[in-house]
Scaffold this motif. Structure first.
Motif, PDB file in Angstrom:
ATOM      1  N   UNK B 259      99.668  19.158  26.850  1.00 39.79           N
ATOM      2  CA  UNK B 259      98.258  19.565  26.713  1.00 39.79           C
ATOM      3  C   UNK B 259      98.158  20.884  25.950  1.00 39.79           C
ATOM      4  N   UNK B 260      99.118  21.769  26.159  1.00 39.88           N
ATOM      5  CA  UNK B 260      99.111  23.028  25.399  1.00 39.88           C
ATOM      6  C   UNK B 260      99.343  22.739  23.914  1.00 39.88           C
ATOM      7  N   UNK B 261     100.205  21.782  23.619  1.00 41.08           N
ATOM      8  CA  UNK B 261     100.441  21.411  22.218  1.00 41.08           C
ATOM      9  C   UNK B 261      99.170  20.804  21.605  1.00 41.08           C
ATOM     10  N   UNK B 262      98.495  19.949  22.382  1.00 43.15           N
ATOM     11  CA  UNK B 262      97.265  19.312  21.884  1.00 43.15           C
ATOM     12  C   UNK B 262      96.195  20.381  21.637  1.00 43.15           C
ATOM     13  N   UNK B 263      96.129  21.332  22.545  1.00 42.21           N
ATOM     14  CA  UNK B 263      95.163  22.422  22.406  1.00 42.21           C
ATOM     15  C   UNK B 263      95.458  23.218  21.128  1.00 42.21           C
ATOM     16  N   UNK B 264      96.746  23.446  20.867  1.00 45.52           N
ATOM     17  CA  UNK B 264      97.143  24.230  19.684  1.00 45.52           C
ATOM     18  C   UNK B 264      96.780  23.477  18.394  1.00 45.52           C
ATOM     19  N   UNK B 265      97.003  22.167  18.401  1.00 50.10           N
ATOM     20  CA  UNK B 265      96.635  21.386  17.216  1.00 50.10           C
ATOM     21  C   UNK B 265      95.112  21.268  17.110  1.00 50.10           C
ATOM     22  N   UNK B 269      91.661  17.892  15.180  1.00 49.62           N
ATOM     23  CA  UNK B 269      92.692  17.677  14.165  1.00 49.62           C
ATOM     24  C   UNK B 269      93.630  16.536  14.572  1.00 49.62           C
ATOM     25  N   UNK B 270      93.838  16.399  15.884  1.00 53.02           N
ATOM     26  CA  UNK B 270      94.674  15.296  16.371  1.00 53.02           C
ATOM     27  C   UNK B 270      94.022  13.943  16.016  1.00 53.02           C
ATOM     28  N   UNK B 271      92.716  13.851  16.225  1.00 48.96           N
ATOM     29  CA  UNK B 271      92.026  12.588  15.922  1.00 48.96           C
ATOM     30  C   UNK B 271      92.027  12.334  14.414  1.00 48.96           C
ATOM     31  N   UNK B 272      91.858  13.402  13.657  1.00 54.48           N
ATOM     32  CA  UNK B 272      91.876  13.298  12.199  1.00 54.48           C
ATOM     33  C   UNK B 272      93.237  12.776  11.716  1.00 54.48           C
TER      34      UNK B 272
END
Lengths: 371, 371
Positions: B259-265, B269-272
């Motif tokens: 979750x910290x990695x997802x927050x950082x991205x 941007x993850x969905x993109x």
């Protein structure tokens, strides 16, 4: 910041004595970090082929051992959903046996209770009398009551159950399997289950269970068993060396590593180590009592679990206070559970702990109780 | 021995493109190796407090997010057990939506099916017509059909459902959540669930779910909900920042790190990145078709999932053969699922994969298909 004492062990292991989750060896934790594999191909079949013999050995069974991605509560649910029809007799003598009863109720079963005081064990005689008073299709019991440290004589209870026709014995052996001899086949335990985070000293997240033929035949007659905890799905999956649902792969890696460790120690020596740890606690409690500290074991002799001890505190001391002071010394044990929270403490002496580590703990506990 | 090519990526990551389990970053795998903690004390409360905001963000919800120690099938069971009464309408257009229907049947519900051909999507119009023909108390649908790569328009379907009184929409978003925008609250998805091992790129063993108020109110009226998957137990547990059953602690550690990695991205941007990967596959399939290789996307434009693509093979090629040859080059994708096994292949372009890694895969797949 944890208080560091002069007697701190060289490794980080050996200071965490909850009655579950238990401490997990660093090499077992590290095994979880392997890369993922597909769970419908040959890789998972090889993994299951590797773990099955070790699981069968600790369950004392030739039957398939179910591996459920859930806590043990999930397989308690499986036992109720698949192996009870309408009328359940629940043997209750602590918090977890009461929970087994509530799980039966939560599935709409009619449940009657045979209860003995928390801290006492069930006997085949009392069970036989109860079974004579009414008719039931399943009996639930907890082998080692984690809330009281009581060991119920499940082999004798199974005998009493099987003197009746068409009654199944459903056994929660969550703090039993892996810490003492369990003979699922020899004792005719119709369904017996455990969780990964107790005497097997794995991280939580897996549960294991064995159903005898009679339980499988019963399941075939029960409608609406659901999907996730359907024991017929586990049977069908294992016939193909698969799990019915997506397995927790990293936990299976840890399991494989830990089963190899258990094999290296040998199950017999593992059970001996647990018996030795329990005997050490009983002796220590007696010594402390002789010195006037006023400790006693909650469970009577002959009904004490090799994996968890529940110790009655003297007046003026409480479970939360004693465990907090021990925590200051860097050691973790549990206060009593539920109604026993204030009057007792519990030590989980199971999994990969040793008598030497336990001695270290008892030394500090002595410092807290008899300063 | 894996065949090593000149174009092998520098890291071990980027060669495993199953539509679940997905590849997990080494640092996320490593997070699992932390020591155990008790799961009834402040340590677990802190852990849950840390993960809750990230989970809420990817579910698009202000509601509590359930964390279940199970695969997603477990929370599909929760949806059925707690949120459907008697009559369920199952929208089916692939293997996993058919499975949702079977889970409803396995709990004794009367189930009717609205089926469109595998590879097609459901529409609000057809659903509206079906809802007008009979009365139902719940509708099941799969957001992103992992077996076909079809994306169903769940926001529109939810609108159609909510034009009727007292009907709940139960959504399997197993390959949706984490790979595309999901708005549990905004779209009024009464119950929506996912698993850890798909677009969230975690090891399998956890499932996540969100129930709207209407679903919780419904659960309160449903008897015999069981224990392990009782959403009221999840609600009560989260109110104390606990889980109702023993949690898979090492998987929670991995979740916190991810979750910290997802927050950082950033989720956007993850969905993109997922949309870009999907578009890259569509473009590649078109190019390959232009070159006479005879590939096509199973799902029509407008109904294609950003996380998984199902590609129809030319005559003479089969899913198992193509995936085996790609495996020889060190890359893993899946053949079609069930009835589509021979005629299609599936690429899971989700989780932590990148367009660059996908290009590498497509290069090798091109080598297999158009040598």
């Amino acid at each position: 910041m944890t208080h560091v004492t002069a007697r701190e062990p060289a490794t980080g292991f050996g200071r965490f004595f909850l009655p579950g989750p238990t401490e997990v060896r660093p090499e077992v934790l590290a095994a979880q970090a392997r890369a993922m594999i597909g769970h419908r191909g040959s890789a998972i079949q090889e993994l299951i082929a590797e773990i099955e013999p070790g699981l069968q050995r600790i369950f004392g069974t030739c039957r398939p051992v179910y591996v459920s991605s859930s806590s043990a509560t999930g397989l308690m649910e499986a036992a109720i959903r698949c192996c009870s029809r309408e009328r359940v007799l629940s043997l209750v003598n602590g918090a977890f046996s009461a929970r087994f009863r509530e799980i039966a109720s939560s599935h709409g079963r009619t449940v009657e209770t045979l209860e003995v005081p928390w801290g006492r064990g069930h006997t085949a005689d009392l069970l036989d009398t109860a079974l004579g008073r009414s008719s039931y299709d399943a009996v639930t019991v907890v082998h080692s009551e984690t809330s009281t440290g009581v060991l119920n004589p499940v082999a004798e209870l199974a005998e009493a159950v099987h003197r009746r026709d068409d009654v199944l014995l459903l056994v929660d052996s969550v703090t039993g399997v892996g810490g003492m001899s369990v003979e699922a086949d020899g004792w005719q335990l119709d369904f017996v289950l455990t969780g990964s985070q107790k005497a097997l000293a794995l991280p939580p997240g897996l549960a294991f269970g064995v159903a005898q033929e009679a339980a499988v035949r019963r399941a075939e007659t029960i409608p609406n068993r659901g999907t996730y905890f359907d024991i017929l799905a586990f049977e069908a999956g294992l016939a193909k060396r698969q799990t019915p649902n997506t397995p927790a792969i990293s936990l299976l890696y840890a399991l494989r590593t830990q089963l190899a460790r258990i094999e290296a120690e040998t199950p017999a020596m593992r059970y001996r180590r647990h018996a030795d740890m329990a005997a050490r606690v009983w002796q220590w409690v007696e010594e402390m009592d002789d010195r006037g500290v006023g400790l006693s074991m909650l469970a009577p002799e002959g009904y004490r679990s090799p994996t968890v001890s529940c110790i009655c505190l003297p007046d003026g001391r409480t479970g939360p206070e004693v465990t907090a002071r021990l925590k200051d010394r860097g050691f973790t044990i549990a206060p009593g559970y539920g109604q026993l929270k204030d009057t007792t403490i519990r030590i989980g002496h199971m999994g990969d702990h040793t008598v030497a580590e336990l001695d270290e703990l008892l030394h500090h506990l002595e410092g807290v109780l008899a300063p």
